[in-house]
Design a protein around this motif. Structure first.
Motif, PDB file in Angstrom:
ATOM      1  N   ILE A  52       6.381  10.912   4.315  1.00 47.89           N
ATOM      2  CA  ILE A  52       7.651  11.562   4.671  1.00 47.89           C
ATOM      3  C   ILE A  52       8.402  12.102   3.452  1.00 47.89           C
ATOM      4  CG2 ILE A  52       8.047  10.262   6.816  1.00 47.89           C
ATOM      5  CD1 ILE A  52      10.056   8.518   5.141  1.00 47.89           C
ATOM      6  N   SER A  53       7.856  11.841   2.258  1.00 51.55           N
ATOM      7  CA  SER A  53       8.605  12.214   1.052  1.00 51.55           C
ATOM      8  C   SER A  53       8.766  13.727   0.962  1.00 51.55           C
ATOM      9  CB  SER A  53       7.908  11.669  -0.194  1.00 51.55           C
ATOM     10  OG  SER A  53       6.678  12.304  -0.354  1.00 51.55           O
ATOM     11  N   GLY A  54       9.861  14.121   0.328  1.00 51.05           N
ATOM     12  CA  GLY A  54      10.125  15.549   0.112  1.00 51.05           C
ATOM     13  C   GLY A  54      10.109  16.337   1.415  1.00 51.05           C
TER      14      GLY A  54
ATOM     15  N   ALA B  80      -1.514  -6.999   6.648  1.00 51.29           N
ATOM     16  CA  ALA B  80      -1.712  -8.163   5.779  1.00 51.29           C
ATOM     17  C   ALA B  80      -0.500  -8.333   4.869  1.00 51.29           C
ATOM     18  CB  ALA B  80      -2.996  -7.999   4.958  1.00 51.29           C
TER      19      ALA B  80
ATOM     20  N   TYR C 256      11.395  12.310  -9.460  1.00 52.45           N
ATOM     21  CA  TYR C 256      11.450  11.273 -10.499  1.00 52.45           C
ATOM     22  C   TYR C 256      11.119   9.878  -9.962  1.00 52.45           C
ATOM     23  CZ  TYR C 256      14.258  14.946 -12.729  1.00 52.45           C
ATOM     24  OH  TYR C 256      14.720  16.125 -13.258  1.00 52.45           O
TER      25      TYR C 256
ATOM     26  N   TRP D  11      11.125 -14.468  -2.561  1.00 55.00           N
ATOM     27  CA  TRP D  11       9.815 -15.009  -2.946  1.00 55.00           C
ATOM     28  C   TRP D  11       9.482 -14.668  -4.408  1.00 55.00           C
ATOM     29  CZ3 TRP D  11       5.068 -11.658  -2.687  1.00 55.00           C
ATOM     30  CH2 TRP D  11       5.403 -10.310  -2.528  1.00 55.00           C
TER      31      TRP D  11
ATOM     32  N   VAL E 290      16.909   5.540  -1.705  1.00 56.59           N
ATOM     33  CA  VAL E 290      16.153   4.595  -2.525  1.00 56.59           C
ATOM     34  C   VAL E 290      17.034   3.389  -2.837  1.00 56.59           C
ATOM     35  CG1 VAL E 290      14.632   6.330  -3.594  1.00 56.59           C
ATOM     36  CG2 VAL E 290      16.715   5.651  -4.757  1.00 56.59           C
TER      37      VAL E 290
ATOM     38  N   ALA F 294       6.854   5.509  -9.966  1.00 54.44           N
ATOM     39  CA  ALA F 294       5.798   4.729  -9.303  1.00 54.44           C
ATOM     40  C   ALA F 294       4.441   5.012  -9.955  1.00 54.44           C
ATOM     41  CB  ALA F 294       5.756   5.060  -7.812  1.00 54.44           C
TER      42      ALA F 294
ATOM     43  N   GLY G 162       0.819  -1.224   0.000  1.00 56.51           N
ATOM     44  CA  GLY G 162       0.000   0.000   0.000  1.00 56.51           C
ATOM     45  C   GLY G 162       0.843   1.259   0.000  1.00 56.51           C
TER      46      GLY G 162
ATOM     47  N   THR H  81       3.649  -4.397  -5.685  1.00 54.55           N
ATOM     48  CA  THR H  81       4.124  -3.013  -5.508  1.00 54.55           C
ATOM     49  C   THR H  81       4.718  -2.895  -4.098  1.00 54.55           C
ATOM     50  OG1 THR H  81       1.930  -2.369  -4.739  1.00 54.55           O
ATOM     51  CG2 THR H  81       2.399  -1.983  -7.066  1.00 54.55           C
TER      52      THR H  81
ATOM     53  N   CYS I 122       6.250  16.229  -0.093  1.00 52.93           N
ATOM     54  CA  CYS I 122       6.019  15.347  -1.232  1.00 52.93           C
ATOM     55  C   CYS I 122       6.311  15.995  -2.583  1.00 52.93           C
ATOM     56  CB  CYS I 122       4.590  14.771  -1.250  1.00 52.93           C
ATOM     57  SG  CYS I 122       4.422  13.471  -2.478  1.00 52.93           S
TER      58      CYS I 122
ATOM     59  N   GLU J  10      17.420  11.077   1.003  1.00 53.50           N
ATOM     60  CA  GLU J  10      16.330  10.461   0.269  1.00 53.50           C
ATOM     61  C   GLU J  10      16.818   9.114  -0.242  1.00 53.50           C
ATOM     62  OE1 GLU J  10      14.219  12.059  -3.346  1.00 53.50           O
ATOM     63  OE2 GLU J  10      13.925  13.563  -1.809  1.00 53.50           O
TER      64      GLU J  10
ATOM     65  N   ALA K 155       2.971   4.205  -2.902  1.00 54.49           N
ATOM     66  CA  ALA K 155       2.650   5.060  -4.039  1.00 54.49           C
ATOM     67  C   ALA K 155       2.185   4.234  -5.246  1.00 54.49           C
ATOM     68  CB  ALA K 155       3.884   5.880  -4.404  1.00 54.49           C
TER      69      ALA K 155
ATOM     70  N   ALA L 115       4.977  -2.895 -10.346  1.00 53.01           N
ATOM     71  CA  ALA L 115       5.096  -1.436 -10.469  1.00 53.01           C
ATOM     72  C   ALA L 115       5.880  -0.883  -9.285  1.00 53.01           C
ATOM     73  CB  ALA L 115       3.711  -0.788 -10.519  1.00 53.01           C
TER      74      ALA L 115
HETATM   75  C1  LIG Z   1      12.769   9.892   3.159  1.00 56.02           C
HETATM   76  C2  LIG Z   1      12.359   9.708   1.729  1.00 56.02           C
HETATM   77  C3  LIG Z   1      11.887  10.800   1.003  1.00 56.02           C
HETATM   78  C4  LIG Z   1      11.536  10.652  -0.329  1.00 56.02           C
HETATM   79  N1  LIG Z   1      11.067  11.732  -1.016  1.00 56.02           N
HETATM   80  C5  LIG Z   1      10.739  11.612  -2.319  1.00 56.02           C
HETATM   81  C6  LIG Z   1      10.189  12.715  -3.044  1.00 56.02           C
HETATM   82  O1  LIG Z   1       9.928  13.787  -2.504  1.00 56.02           O
HETATM   83  N2  LIG Z   1       9.935  12.533  -4.376  1.00 56.02           N
HETATM   84  C7  LIG Z   1      10.166  11.342  -5.007  1.00 56.02           C
HETATM   85  O2  LIG Z   1       9.919  11.237  -6.201  1.00 56.02           O
HETATM   86  N3  LIG Z   1      10.606  10.267  -4.328  1.00 56.02           N
HETATM   87  C8  LIG Z   1      10.894  10.371  -3.011  1.00 56.02           C
HETATM   88  N4  LIG Z   1      11.348   9.273  -2.317  1.00 56.02           N
HETATM   89  C9  LIG Z   1      11.351   7.963  -3.006  1.00 56.02           C
HETATM   90  C10 LIG Z   1       9.889   7.458  -3.086  1.00 56.02           C
HETATM   91  O3  LIG Z   1       9.256   7.664  -1.843  1.00 56.02           O
HETATM   92  C11 LIG Z   1       9.838   5.975  -3.461  1.00 56.02           C
HETATM   93  O4  LIG Z   1      10.542   5.778  -4.640  1.00 56.02           O
HETATM   94  C12 LIG Z   1       8.383   5.532  -3.640  1.00 56.02           C
HETATM   95  O5  LIG Z   1       7.681   5.674  -2.430  1.00 56.02           O
HETATM   96  C13 LIG Z   1       8.302   4.092  -4.111  1.00 56.02           C
HETATM   97  O6  LIG Z   1       6.947   3.720  -4.124  1.00 56.02           O
HETATM   98  P1  LIG Z   1       6.523   2.198  -4.022  1.00 56.02           P
HETATM   99  O7  LIG Z   1       5.041   2.192  -3.946  1.00 56.02           O
HETATM  100  O8  LIG Z   1       7.175   1.423  -5.078  1.00 56.02           O
HETATM  101  O9  LIG Z   1       7.137   1.694  -2.662  1.00 56.02           O
HETATM  102  P2  LIG Z   1       6.771   2.129  -1.159  1.00 56.02           P
HETATM  103  O10 LIG Z   1       6.302   3.521  -1.133  1.00 56.02           O
HETATM  104  O11 LIG Z   1       7.962   1.741  -0.361  1.00 56.02           O
HETATM  105  O12 LIG Z   1       5.548   1.195  -0.800  1.00 56.02           O
HETATM  106  C14 LIG Z   1       5.658  -0.198  -0.660  1.00 56.02           C
HETATM  107  C15 LIG Z   1       4.645  -0.673   0.355  1.00 56.02           C
HETATM  108  O13 LIG Z   1       4.548  -2.083   0.303  1.00 56.02           O
HETATM  109  C16 LIG Z   1       4.463  -2.600   1.626  1.00 56.02           C
HETATM  110  N5  LIG Z   1       4.957  -3.977   1.568  1.00 56.02           N
HETATM  111  C17 LIG Z   1       6.225  -4.394   1.369  1.00 56.02           C
HETATM  112  N6  LIG Z   1       6.287  -5.741   1.321  1.00 56.02           N
HETATM  113  C18 LIG Z   1       5.028  -6.186   1.497  1.00 56.02           C
HETATM  114  C19 LIG Z   1       4.446  -7.494   1.558  1.00 56.02           C
HETATM  115  N7  LIG Z   1       5.198  -8.600   1.402  1.00 56.02           N
HETATM  116  N8  LIG Z   1       3.103  -7.602   1.761  1.00 56.02           N
HETATM  117  C20 LIG Z   1       2.333  -6.473   1.898  1.00 56.02           C
HETATM  118  N9  LIG Z   1       2.827  -5.222   1.883  1.00 56.02           N
HETATM  119  C21 LIG Z   1       4.163  -5.074   1.665  1.00 56.02           C
HETATM  120  C22 LIG Z   1       5.361  -1.648   2.426  1.00 56.02           C
HETATM  121  O14 LIG Z   1       5.062  -1.697   3.799  1.00 56.02           O
HETATM  122  C23 LIG Z   1       5.010  -0.318   1.785  1.00 56.02           C
HETATM  123  O15 LIG Z   1       3.916   0.312   2.396  1.00 56.02           O
HETATM  124  C24 LIG Z   1      11.666   9.385  -0.970  1.00 56.02           C
HETATM  125  C25 LIG Z   1      12.110   8.280  -0.223  1.00 56.02           C
HETATM  126  C26 LIG Z   1      12.434   8.430   1.110  1.00 56.02           C
HETATM  127  C27 LIG Z   1      12.889   7.232   1.890  1.00 56.02           C
END
Ligand SMILES: Cc1cc2nc3c(=O)[nH]c(=O)nc-3n(C[C@H](O)[C@H](O)[C@H](O)COP(=O)(O)OP(=O)(O)OC[C@H]3O[C@@H](n4cnc5c(N)ncnc54)[C@H](O)[C@@H]3O)c2cc1C
Length: 404
Positions: free
Chosen positions: A43-45, A132, A388, A176, A349, A393, A8, A164, A49, A347, A10, A375
């Protein structure tokens, strides 16, 4: 049709909403392992954000992705930065493009993005289940079965599943997905600051240089932009960019390497030499301390003079060719050592994840497991700072949500 979204964040929310827009009758469920959804968006940005980047040229955009760049071309042709801006504006989240092209909600609060997603999910009928965690995906004759970390929870059948789960810092966290046959690129950190425990420059913490160039010695890797001196070493966009482009190589050095700082972002030594010479000609009787070239701060300038063993009381007219060469060299090619990985994360990644070789980039479907899509940061895609990463995402989530 029943669609399961694992994670759950982005990408999970964006793909879930896209599925519901495309298939209004589908049952769409987001499974989030933790107590809270969208915690990284929150917490992003720095809590504001940085939702995307103002760059609308796809070839330019691709340059911001050390991993995934070229492969993202197809995805960006379907959903790019301008689509992101339209998407949010049309759903009541006005955005503002800063001078540096970073795009934020006008509210300057990431909660606006979260509130918008939660409202959209309610409107579209996306179910969200927290606590979950999923730990296995089992291909079945028709569709896929998801198994939960919590043994008490019965496995569930889905027609389609979108993974995701975000970046995993370890290979074990991706096992996995590897077991299903996906190629995995070993995860290593990207976007980190430089830890320089042995460098005296740390005493200048707080000094900012607006446009420096940094390069890793013995490689072609370089980056330019603002540089910030911190109490543990160096940070700022130039350093973060270098860490992103050099993520793998730096990891191979075990975070022990030398890099070069060009304080004036002028690559040609003769140009710098001539600039210094014209200062000497115009102000021969002024002491070095009193005329600072390239708008350098006083603290940095005095530090550099000391480092190249030139007295700050010396007059510009007394520098001579040898002195000019010393100054030119320290301005253009000042060498520092990084020793150990930084504990001060900015930040952060992940570089690495599910290889794009295992993914059909027209659909984001797995090439090795039918009805399974990917994704977001779980994929081997990551970018420099500037909105970016979230754009990747949104774009991959949007394409995966077509379930083509
Ligand atoms: C401090 C910080 C600031 C940032 N600021 C920016 C910004 O301003 N702009 C920008 O572009 N990017 C930013 N980024 C990067 C950006 O936040 C990430 O690239 C983006 O959130 C990735 O999205 P995602 O949905 O792929 O992963 P995530 O946002 O990490 O979401 C993945 C989710 O999946 C859940 N999950 C994981 N494994 C499982 C499982 N097995 N079963 C169920 N749930 C699971 C996790 O708990 C999590 O909630 C930042 C990153 C950080 C750490």
């Amino acid at each position: 049709m029943k669609v399961g979204i694992i994670g759950g964040g982005a990408a999970g929310f964006f793909s879930a909403m896209a599925v519901k827009e495309n298939y209004p009758n589908a049952d769409v469920i987001i499974f989030e392992k933790s107590r809270k959804v969208l915690s990284k968006v929150k917490i992003s940005g720095g809590g504001r954000c940085n939702v995307t980047n103002g760059c609308t040229s796809i070839p330019e955009l691709l340059k911001a992705y050390p991993r995934g760049g070229r492969s993202l071309k197809k995805v960006f042709h379907v959903f790019s930065t301008s689509d992101t801006m339209k998407w949010f504006k049309s759903r009541g989240v006005p955005l503002v493009v800063q001078d540096d092209n970073c795009v934020f909600p006008v509210s300057q609060d990431s909660q606006s993005i979260i509130d918008c997603f939660l409202k959209e999910c309610r409107r579209l009928g996306v179910q969200i289940i927290t606590h979950a965690g999923i730990n296995a995906i089992k291909p079945k004759a028709k569709g896929l079965e998801l198994q939960f970390v919590d043994d008490a929870r019965k496995p569930e059948q889905f027609d389609k599943v979108i993974v995701t789960t975000g970046g995993s810092p370890t290979l074990i966290g991706l096992k996995w997905l590897q077991e299903l046959g996906h190629k995995i690129e070993t995860p290593v950190p990207s976007l980190f600051t430089f830890n320089m425990p042995g460098e005296k420059v740390r005493k200048l913490m707080g000094v900012v240089v607006e446009n420096a160039m940094v390069a890793i010695q013995g490689t072609k890797l370089k980056a330019q932009g603002p540089l910030l001196i911190t109490h543990w070493g160096m940070s700022g966009p130039a350093i973060l960019k270098l860490s992103a482009f050099g993520a793998r190589l730096i990891n191979e050095t075990n975070y022990h390497f030398k890099f070069q700082v060009n304080w004036c972002n002028e690559q040609r030594n003769d140009v710098v030499f001539n600039t210094l010479q014209s200062i000497a000609e115009q102000s021969p009787n002024k002491v070095l301390a009193n005329v600072k070239p390239y708008g350098l701060s006083e603290r940095l300038w005095l530090f550099l003079l000391e480092k190249c063993e030139l007295s700050s009381r010396k007059k510009w007219g007394e520098l001579g060719k040898k002195g000019m060469n010393k100054l030119t060299n320290i301005l253009v090619n000042d060498i520092y050592s990084v020793d150990g990985s930084s504990k001060f994360r900015e930040e952060f990644v992940t570089c690495g994840g599910v290889s794009l070789q295992s993914i059909n980039l027209n659909t984001m479907e797995s090439k090795v497991c039918d009805n399974l899509y990917f994704a977001g940061e779980v994929l081997d895609i990551d970018a420099i700072t500037g909105g970016y990463n979230l754009q990747a995402a949104w774009s991959t989530g949007f394409v995966a949500g077509q379930l083509k």
